[in-house]
Design an enzyme around this catalytic site. Sequence first.
Site, PDB file in Angstrom:
ATOM      1  N   HIS A  84       0.823  -1.216   0.000  1.00 22.83           N
ATOM      2  CA  HIS A  84       0.000   0.000   0.000  1.00 22.83           C
ATOM      3  C   HIS A  84       0.858   1.267   0.000  1.00 22.83           C
ATOM      4  O   HIS A  84       0.444   2.310  -0.527  1.00 22.83           O
ATOM      5  CB  HIS A  84      -0.934   0.006   1.210  1.00 22.83           C
TER       6      HIS A  84
ATOM      7  N   HIS B 235     -26.819  16.688   3.263  1.00 21.85           N
ATOM      8  CA  HIS B 235     -26.195  16.410   1.969  1.00 21.85           C
ATOM      9  C   HIS B 235     -25.987  14.906   1.857  1.00 21.85           C
ATOM     10  O   HIS B 235     -25.282  14.304   2.674  1.00 21.85           O
ATOM     11  CB  HIS B 235     -24.856  17.140   1.857  1.00 21.85           C
TER      12      HIS B 235
ATOM     13  N   THR C  44     -25.382  11.280  -0.657  1.00 24.95           N
ATOM     14  CA  THR C  44     -24.881  10.700  -1.901  1.00 24.95           C
ATOM     15  C   THR C  44     -25.141   9.193  -1.876  1.00 24.95           C
ATOM     16  O   THR C  44     -25.480   8.627  -0.829  1.00 24.95           O
ATOM     17  CB  THR C  44     -23.373  10.932  -2.052  1.00 24.95           C
TER      18      THR C  44
ATOM     19  N   ASP D  63     -10.771  -3.366 -19.857  1.00 23.49           N
ATOM     20  CA  ASP D  63     -10.925  -4.327 -20.954  1.00 23.49           C
ATOM     21  C   ASP D  63      -9.553  -4.640 -21.555  1.00 23.49           C
ATOM     22  O   ASP D  63      -8.931  -3.792 -22.188  1.00 23.49           O
ATOM     23  CB  ASP D  63     -11.861  -3.751 -22.017  1.00 23.49           C
TER      24      ASP D  63
END
Length: 456
Positions: A173, A272, A274, A399
């Site tokens: 990481h 707010h 999401t 892809d």
Amino acid sequence: MAQINENPMAAALIERCQIQPAPDTVAELTLPLLHFDITWLYFHPVQRLLFFDLPCSRTHFLDSIVPQLKESLLRTLNHFLPLAGNIVHPINAGRPFSRFVVGDSVALTIAECSKNYKHLTRNHARSADEFYACVPQLPPAKHAPDAVVLPVLALQVTLFPEHGLCLGFTNHHAIGDASTIVRFIKAWASVNRFGGDSKLIDEKSLPFYDRTAVADPTGLDSVYWDLVKRSRSVEPRQFTFPLNKVRATFVITREDVEKLKAFVLTRRPEMHITAFTMTCALVWVCLVKAETGAVAPDEPEYFGFAADCRARLDPPLPATYFGNCLAFVKAQSTHGLLKGREGFLIAAESLGLAIQKSVYSEKGILDGAENWPVDFRKMLGKRLFGVAGSPRFDLYDADYGWGRPRKFESASIDRDTSMSLCKSRDYEDGLEFALSRPKKKLDAFAAVFTQTLRNL
């Protein structure tokens, strides 16, 4: 870090090789680890799996697909040199840094697996152990007199004859966050699909390496290094089987998200919201409600995740900045509140407030960053849940020339209490998340989650 020991699920090895960038790239590339990177120095490896439907024979796989992948990987690494290099961790003095020199390479494993491909690539609960047939392991650290040298990337291509293949990615990481690694995965896909790197260059998607562009007026690099140095062994700890966990994937459709938003807005019109906060709040509260053990009502419950800082720094960094650039966000409530009738609303409020105070802080996203390592350590051993990944990074459009991936899996969530989160493959504007838990706990969660969605 954690290495895997005595994997009973290993695939049949075909080849182990090292892929080197072209020697005429650069002689050496050294990057200091900044506070963004030092945070992750002792974190476990990050492991991702991409399964592709590709009914081909072993002969075609070895004669055509593998050589093409090797060639495209070499070309891609020419632009991502630190991934072929190492992290150098000084033993006595100095800060860690990333270094690539000519001759460095990435370990690539070619393997074959006889497991049931369709079983592995569905959403139902499956033994977590099974996926490690496809997970590559980072090479062991190398010891020099004055430093430990840590490889940062390992790759594996696993064939499921006449069904498909799996690309496995394991990275340290500290070399880069999801933004960096996903960009590498998609770059490799582009080069393999189009037979060259001209599309990468044309789209200006090559990595940005200038660490001097990261302002550090408050000396966070020194603060973080002073906090973490010698706090843990550089040597990886063993990770043994059986894991005694199962993993399953759950889907939240756009319609589900809209119902959750409507539910919240009728009660908290100023909030707010999401799709991310709705999903995280729902999973968080369902896990709490599914808890069967004895937990005190006033026991703290934490939800932690990382937010990309690149566009929010002063000055901002380009999206292609190579490395880690994450802010810690922490929401907090109590077990009793989240388990109560208003649990979902409280979870959503807690997450929204945490994001508002950190990501959208008037003092900047790094306000209080000097306390993040200490704050995180205080949560260790507590009831901590988090999220790995983000809907912003869509691996389902990686892809390689064989079409979209059939399934994405984050093997890393077997090691902690996080869920993986990404865009849904099959539902437009939907999300999918995966959990890895002991079977009884996952079954209990699935029942609560399914019933909650039905009641929307």
